[in-house]
Design a protein around this motif. Structure first.
Motif, PDB file in Angstrom:
ATOM      1  N   ILE A 128       0.847  -1.205   0.000  1.00 41.99           N
ATOM      2  CA  ILE A 128       0.000   0.000   0.000  1.00 41.99           C
ATOM      3  C   ILE A 128       0.879   1.250   0.000  1.00 41.99           C
ATOM      4  N   LYS A 129       1.954   1.218   0.757  1.00 38.85           N
ATOM      5  CA  LYS A 129       2.838   2.381   0.844  1.00 38.85           C
ATOM      6  C   LYS A 129       3.709   2.557  -0.394  1.00 38.85           C
ATOM      7  N   LYS A 130       4.197   1.426  -0.956  1.00 37.13           N
ATOM      8  CA  LYS A 130       5.210   1.529  -2.006  1.00 37.13           C
ATOM      9  C   LYS A 130       4.843   0.862  -3.317  1.00 37.13           C
ATOM     10  N   GLY A 131       3.709   0.180  -3.378  1.00 40.42           N
ATOM     11  CA  GLY A 131       3.341  -0.516  -4.609  1.00 40.42           C
ATOM     12  C   GLY A 131       4.372  -1.576  -4.948  1.00 40.42           C
ATOM     13  N   LEU A 132       4.548  -1.814  -6.221  1.00 44.08           N
ATOM     14  CA  LEU A 132       5.510  -2.821  -6.669  1.00 44.08           C
ATOM     15  C   LEU A 132       6.955  -2.387  -6.473  1.00 44.08           C
ATOM     16  N   GLN A 133       7.176  -1.160  -6.062  1.00 43.65           N
ATOM     17  CA  GLN A 133       8.534  -0.685  -5.780  1.00 43.65           C
ATOM     18  C   GLN A 133       9.057  -1.255  -4.462  1.00 43.65           C
ATOM     19  N   ALA A 134       8.157  -1.785  -3.656  1.00 42.06           N
ATOM     20  CA  ALA A 134       8.559  -2.361  -2.365  1.00 42.06           C
ATOM     21  C   ALA A 134       9.506  -3.529  -2.594  1.00 42.06           C
ATOM     22  N   THR A 135      10.349  -3.776  -1.613  1.00 38.24           N
ATOM     23  CA  THR A 135      11.282  -4.894  -1.721  1.00 38.24           C
ATOM     24  C   THR A 135      10.822  -6.044  -0.831  1.00 38.24           C
ATOM     25  N   THR A 136      11.305  -7.237  -1.155  1.00 40.23           N
ATOM     26  CA  THR A 136      10.971  -8.389  -0.312  1.00 40.23           C
ATOM     27  C   THR A 136      11.587  -8.221   1.075  1.00 40.23           C
ATOM     28  N   GLN A 137      12.700  -7.508   1.161  1.00 39.85           N
ATOM     29  CA  GLN A 137      13.309  -7.248   2.468  1.00 39.85           C
ATOM     30  C   GLN A 137      12.346  -6.451   3.351  1.00 39.85           C
TER      31      GLN A 137
ATOM     32  N   GLU B 216       8.444  -6.321   7.796  1.00 35.01           N
ATOM     33  CA  GLU B 216       7.101  -5.982   8.276  1.00 35.01           C
ATOM     34  C   GLU B 216       6.350  -7.216   8.780  1.00 35.01           C
ATOM     35  N   ALA B 217       6.560  -8.352   8.107  1.00 29.84           N
ATOM     36  CA  ALA B 217       5.867  -9.591   8.470  1.00 29.84           C
ATOM     37  C   ALA B 217       6.599 -10.355   9.574  1.00 29.84           C
ATOM     38  N   ASP B 218       7.793  -9.897   9.917  1.00 30.53           N
ATOM     39  CA  ASP B 218       8.620 -10.550  10.920  1.00 30.53           C
ATOM     40  C   ASP B 218       8.913 -12.011  10.546  1.00 30.53           C
ATOM     41  N   VAL B 219       9.349 -12.175   9.287  1.00 34.01           N
ATOM     42  CA  VAL B 219       9.780 -13.486   8.795  1.00 34.01           C
ATOM     43  C   VAL B 219      11.102 -13.300   8.058  1.00 34.01           C
ATOM     44  N   ALA B 220      11.782 -14.403   7.854  1.00 32.79           N
ATOM     45  CA  ALA B 220      13.030 -14.348   7.082  1.00 32.79           C
ATOM     46  C   ALA B 220      12.692 -14.158   5.608  1.00 32.79           C
ATOM     47  N   GLU B 221      13.544 -13.419   4.923  1.00 27.06           N
ATOM     48  CA  GLU B 221      13.304 -13.183   3.494  1.00 27.06           C
ATOM     49  C   GLU B 221      13.257 -14.500   2.718  1.00 27.06           C
ATOM     50  N   VAL B 222      14.048 -15.468   3.141  1.00 29.55           N
ATOM     51  CA  VAL B 222      14.057 -16.768   2.472  1.00 29.55           C
ATOM     52  C   VAL B 222      12.680 -17.452   2.572  1.00 29.55           C
TER      53      VAL B 222
ATOM     54  N   MET C 252      -3.378   2.673  -4.531  1.00 32.00           N
ATOM     55  CA  MET C 252      -2.158   1.989  -4.945  1.00 32.00           C
ATOM     56  C   MET C 252      -2.430   1.122  -6.170  1.00 32.00           C
ATOM     57  N   LEU C 253      -3.549   0.386  -6.160  1.00 28.22           N
ATOM     58  CA  LEU C 253      -3.876  -0.489  -7.293  1.00 28.22           C
ATOM     59  C   LEU C 253      -4.147   0.325  -8.553  1.00 28.22           C
ATOM     60  N   LEU C 254      -4.810   1.454  -8.409  1.00 24.96           N
ATOM     61  CA  LEU C 254      -5.039   2.316  -9.573  1.00 24.96           C
ATOM     62  C   LEU C 254      -3.717   2.843 -10.121  1.00 24.96           C
ATOM     63  N   SER C 255      -2.833   3.238  -9.229  1.00 23.58           N
ATOM     64  CA  SER C 255      -1.524   3.736  -9.652  1.00 23.58           C
ATOM     65  C   SER C 255      -0.747   2.658 -10.403  1.00 23.58           C
ATOM     66  N   GLU C 256      -0.714   1.459  -9.870  1.00 23.55           N
ATOM     67  CA  GLU C 256      -0.005   0.355 -10.527  1.00 23.55           C
ATOM     68  C   GLU C 256      -0.684   0.000 -11.851  1.00 23.55           C
ATOM     69  N   SER C 257      -1.992   0.102 -11.887  1.00 28.12           N
ATOM     70  CA  SER C 257      -2.732  -0.185 -13.119  1.00 28.12           C
ATOM     71  C   SER C 257      -2.376   0.820 -14.207  1.00 28.12           C
ATOM     72  N   LEU C 258      -2.322   2.097 -13.841  1.00 26.89           N
ATOM     73  CA  LEU C 258      -1.988   3.143 -14.802  1.00 26.89           C
ATOM     74  C   LEU C 258      -0.563   3.005 -15.322  1.00 26.89           C
TER      75      LEU C 258
END
Length: 186
Positions: A17-26, A31-37, A99-105
């Motif tokens: 929601i904050k970063k769209g697809l620009q967000a990283t898995t890190q 945020e989810a408190d899990v390992a990236e792996v 966010m979804l509209l932005s990514e759609s555009l």
């Protein structure tokens, strides 16, 4: 196992929601408190994670019961129900919708998670179902676009008060005005 999945979904939604697809898995992993792996084992790519999470949200929050509404005999009530329902859902999920509209555009979404496409196609199918039950031939694409324009205006243009925060009567009055406007062109 379920707890980890729920944390991943909540964390991913928050970050996307904050970063769209620009967000990283890190960022999602943190945020989810899990390992990236863990994310890679479950989803293999950030895009798969995004698609899985967004599909989950769309199915839970935007699940269409439009075919039930389409059974309404009176077209004005049918339109009012759709307008009120969709505006309420869209305003409750404002940040996600933007966010979804932005990514759609940007052309980043497939049709399976493209919110404008999902909204438009479900509206058109609901309108087709309603008018088919009534034995009327109507340009459902045109009216789905009108409804889509109404919904888009509530997301893009600022409102004094979000639709979901209005009184029940105010919601009904707005839905009735829009329904009458659409009915006048049928």
């Amino acid at each position: 196992m379920r707890d980890v999945t729920e944390r991943i979904i909540k964390g991913a939604i928050s970050v996307f929601i904050k970063k769209g697809l620009q967000a990283t898995t890190q960022e999602v992993a943190k945020e989810a408190d899990v390992a990236e792996v863990t994310l890679y084992r479950r989803y293999s790519t950030k895009e798969n994670l995004f698609i899985t999470v967004i599909k989950n949200v769309l199915e839970n929050k935007f699940h269409s019961h439009i075919f039930e509404m389409a059974k309404e005999e009176k077209t004005e009530l049918f339109l009012m129900n759709i307008i009120e329902d969709r505006l309420d859902i869209l305003s409750k999920n404002y940040d996600l919708v933007r966010m979804l509209l932005s990514e759609s555009l940007r052309g980043n979404l497939t049709n399976e998670i493209n919110l404008p496409y999902i909204i438009f196609s479900s509206l058109q199918k609901g309108l087709e179902s309603h008018f088919e039950l009534k034995g009327q031939s109507v340009d459902t694409e045109f009216y789905a676009r009108q409804l889509g324009g109404i919904f888009l205006s509530y997301v893009i243009l600022p409102n004094e008060k979000p639709f979901n925060k209005l009184s029940i009567q105010d919601k009904k009055d707005i839905a009735r005005k829009y329904a009458k406007s659409i009915l006048s062109s049928i």
